[in-house]
Write a protein that holds these residues in place. Structure first.
Motif, mmCIF file in Angstrom:
data_model
loop_
_atom_site.group_PDB
_atom_site.id
_atom_site.type_symbol
_atom_site.label_atom_id
_atom_site.label_comp_id
_atom_site.label_asym_id
_atom_site.label_seq_id
_atom_site.Cartn_x
_atom_site.Cartn_y
_atom_site.Cartn_z
ATOM 1 N N SER A 122 1.758 4.845 -0.654
ATOM 2 C CA SER A 122 1.510 6.523 -0.293
ATOM 3 C C SER A 122 1.903 7.580 -0.994
ATOM 4 N N LEU A 151 0.827 -1.400 -0.036
ATOM 5 C CA LEU A 151 0.035 -0.160 0.612
ATOM 6 C C LEU A 151 1.134 1.209 -0.296
ATOM 7 N N ASP A 180 7.723 6.425 4.280
ATOM 8 C CA ASP A 180 7.318 5.378 4.709
ATOM 9 C C ASP A 180 6.869 4.543 3.953
ATOM 10 N N SER A 181 5.943 4.557 3.318
ATOM 11 C CA SER A 181 6.049 2.968 2.285
ATOM 12 C C SER A 181 6.668 3.216 1.684
ATOM 13 N N LYS A 240 -8.436 3.420 6.781
ATOM 14 C CA LYS A 240 -7.354 1.967 7.443
ATOM 15 C C LYS A 240 -8.873 0.814 7.160
HETATM 16 N N1 LIG Z 1 -3.490 6.871 -0.279
HETATM 17 C C1 LIG Z 1 -2.579 5.601 -0.122
HETATM 18 N N2 LIG Z 1 -2.948 4.758 -0.221
HETATM 19 C C2 LIG Z 1 -1.802 3.688 -0.143
HETATM 20 N N3 LIG Z 1 -1.285 3.263 0.576
HETATM 21 C C3 LIG Z 1 -2.124 4.192 1.576
HETATM 22 C C4 LIG Z 1 -2.772 5.396 1.587
HETATM 23 N N4 LIG Z 1 -2.180 6.601 2.189
HETATM 24 C C5 LIG Z 1 -1.733 5.432 3.286
HETATM 25 N N5 LIG Z 1 -1.657 4.366 3.302
HETATM 26 C C6 LIG Z 1 -0.747 3.309 3.844
HETATM 27 O O1 LIG Z 1 -0.403 3.624 5.838
HETATM 28 C C7 LIG Z 1 -0.020 3.565 5.659
HETATM 29 C C8 LIG Z 1 0.068 4.755 7.362
HETATM 30 O O2 LIG Z 1 -0.352 5.752 6.262
HETATM 31 P P1 LIG Z 1 -0.260 7.484 7.351
HETATM 32 O O3 LIG Z 1 -0.965 8.430 6.149
HETATM 33 O O4 LIG Z 1 -1.362 6.650 8.762
HETATM 34 O O5 LIG Z 1 1.142 7.614 7.315
HETATM 35 P P2 LIG Z 1 2.768 7.845 6.820
HETATM 36 O O6 LIG Z 1 3.022 6.966 8.175
HETATM 37 O O7 LIG Z 1 2.615 9.166 6.970
HETATM 38 O O8 LIG Z 1 2.436 6.690 6.033
HETATM 39 P P3 LIG Z 1 3.726 7.117 4.859
HETATM 40 O O9 LIG Z 1 5.082 8.053 5.336
HETATM 41 O O10 LIG Z 1 3.946 6.154 4.412
HETATM 42 O O11 LIG Z 1 2.490 8.272 3.666
HETATM 43 C C9 LIG Z 1 1.576 3.922 5.068
HETATM 44 O O12 LIG Z 1 2.181 3.447 4.807
HETATM 45 C C10 LIG Z 1 0.812 3.244 3.441
HETATM 46 O O13 LIG Z 1 1.624 2.341 3.707
#
Ligand SMILES: Nc1ncnc2c1ncn2[C@@H]1O[C@H](COP(=O)(O)OP(=O)(O)OP(=O)(O)O)[C@@H](O)[C@H]1O
Length: 484
Positions: free
Chosen positions: A187, A185, A191-192, A267
């Motif tokens: 974003s 997943l 992190d992702s 989520k």
């Molecule tokens: N729009 C999106 N599409 C796909 N996956 C998402 C999306 N938003 C969040 N995720 C997944 O949920 C995780 C946690 O997202 P969140 O926005 O809560 O935290 P984050 O620490 O800002 O993550 P990241 O740095 O990866 O954006 C992300 O790392 C990703 O794996």
């Protein structure tokens, strides 16, 4: 040109059949990636190493091959070697002198020789002969067997002589394709990207799933991150990039779910959709970039309520990793520069998200939700081969003007959710303010009078920028961002 590739120690420790399988996969991966850049490359598998050879000796080709080998999972290190033939030990010494003589001035050194085949001298004889000669005919500080400043590594393999010029560190991990595939997943944030990289390095083919909440500009950035990861570390295997249009789901959440529960519900909806998609792709697990406590809603309680929505294994490779370490890793793997340009979107995430989600309450919220929507958006999701992103990746990202003053004919378009707009209404003199929440923009913007200029507003200026870019991309030139 020749390289000797050493397998990662964890592979060497495996049983013979497993090691054979892993080595063959690594050989195939190296061949697959390197021959795309140099058709003359030959990749030969030996028991404890892989030999890479090419007739193309250009410096550019060498730099390219080094970069590709150092980004291929499963390699402990690789040696850059120069190959020649020799007549006798004296010839070995003379070639070594020509090769390294100058570098020995004022330094201590030792010679290490690995010998393979039948010769009328032992390895130690050869080391003494070559070392003794170099000691007499250079300005060295002498031979030092323990802790010399320079170690000269040679390999005498039957009638061939190899000089080991340089040792390059490998990526480590397992060859791609030795482990089951996963769906990440993604974003576009730090992190992702890093969590996807961790699975690639560990040998999993990583497909990407993006939930589009913020329009085309966001999607271009996320595609860039995924493409960078694939192109640099995983291009031996084909993978898919799936973009799920999640605006209707967000709209449903904003309409029907209590503010504090929105984040967890969102989520869980993502997990539902990702699970459906993962089953269609035949992959074994989902990957996210969540790290414990990194944002207030990333609590164990919330994560556990999120997990219960799916039978699929959900992996969080970064769960106990510090943010700074994640950012440092993103810099090393080359995703940081793109991730920095992708702001966290605002608007959907609740202003006071729950940190202690209660299953019963969440389920109650979801009862009001039309779950058939999830299947609908998954069915609509375009799935593309990641190689097709290459063209889009080089597409110029549009710019959008940001203003703090108004001119005639301009309207401030508040794109916050209804709750947010009601809680802190915009109060600006001398300008018309209209409200159209961001999740309705893509469908309803064209119904507004198009002879006006619209200044998009949201609390943090992030969603408004993304939406303005998206509208521009869709051909609307009458949009700007309003930043008071
Ligand atoms: N729009 C999106 N599409 C796909 N996956 C998402 C999306 N938003 C969040 N995720 C997944 O949920 C995780 C946690 O997202 P969140 O926005 O809560 O935290 P984050 O620490 O800002 O993550 P990241 O740095 O990866 O954006 C992300 O790392 C990703 O794996």
């Amino acid at each position: 040109m020749k390289f000797i590739v050493k397998l990662f120690p964890e592979i060497m420790m495996k049983s013979r059949p497993v090691r054979n399988r892993f080595s063959k996969i690594l050989q195939g991966n190296i061949r697959n990636v390197l021959t795309r850049h140099d058709e003359q490359v030959k990749v030969i598998l030996e028991w404890d190493k892989i030999i890479v050879r090419t007739e193309n000796e250009s410096a550019e080709n060498k730099a390219n091959l080094i970069l590709l080998l150092s980004s291929t999972p499963g390699i402990a290190h690789f040696l850059e070697v120069t190959e020649s033939v020799y007549t006798d030990l004296h010839d070995v010494y003379e070639q070594t002198l020509a090769m390294v003589g100058d570098s020995l001035d004022g330094k201590t050194f030792c010679v290490r020789i690995k010998r393979i085949g039948k010769h009328d001298f032992s390895s130690i004889d050869a080391e003494r002969y070559v070392g003794g000669g170099l000691n007499q005919h250079t300005d060295t500080l002498g031979v030092k067997l323990k802790g010399p400043e320079i170690t000269i590594n040679l390999e005498i393999n039957n009638e061939k002589l190899f000089f080991i010029d340089k040792k390059h560190p490998g990526l480590g991990g397992f060859p791609l394709g030795t482990q089951e595939s996963v769906l990440s997943l993604i974003s576009g944030g730090f992190d992702s990207g890093v969590s996807s990289y961790k699975l690639i390095k560990r040998g999993s083919r990583v497909h990407y799933c993006f939930f589009n909440l913020g329009g085309g500009a966001h999607e271009i950035g996320v595609k860039q991150v995924a493409y960078q990861l694939w192109n640099r570390f995983g291009s031996s295997h084909r993978v898919k990039f799936i973009s799920i249009p999640f605006e209707p789901v967000v709209a449903e959440i904003l309409e029907k779910v209590e503010n504090g529960q929105m984040g967890v519900v969102l989520k869980r909806m993502m997990m539902r959709a990702a699970t459906l998609m993962a089953e269609r792709l035949g992959v074994e697990a989902l990957i996210t970039g969540e790290a414990l406590g990194q944002v207030s809603s990333q609590t164990l309680r919330n994560l556990s309520v999120i997990d219960k929505v799916s039978d699929m294994l959900i992996l969080r490779p970064l769960i106990a990793t510090d943010k700074q370490d994640i950012v440092d890793c993103a810099r090393v793997i080359g995703t940081a520069e793109i991730s920095e340009t992708i702001p966290e979107y605002c608007g959907v995430i609740s202003q006071r998200p729950t940190v202690k989600a209660v299953m019963r309450k969440i389920e109650k919220q979801e009862e009001k939700f039309d779950l058939s929507l999830i299947e609908q958006v998954v069915n609509q999701a375009p799935t593309i081969d990641i190689r097709d992103i290459a063209k889009a990746v080089h597409k110029e990202i549009l710019e959008v003007e940001s203003v703090s003053q108004f001119a005639e004919n301009e309207i401030v378009l508040d794109i916050r959710s209804l709750d947010e707009a009601e809680e802190s209404p915009l109060d600006i003199e001398g300008v018309t303010i209209e409200h159209l929440p961001f999740f309705k923009l893509s469908n309803q913007f064209e119904t507004l009078p198009q002879d006006k200029i619209y200044l998009l507003y949201c609390a943090r200026g992030v969603m408004s920028k993304l939406q303005a870019l998206y509208l521009k991309e869709s051909g609307f030139d009458n949009v700007k961002v309003y930043r008071p």
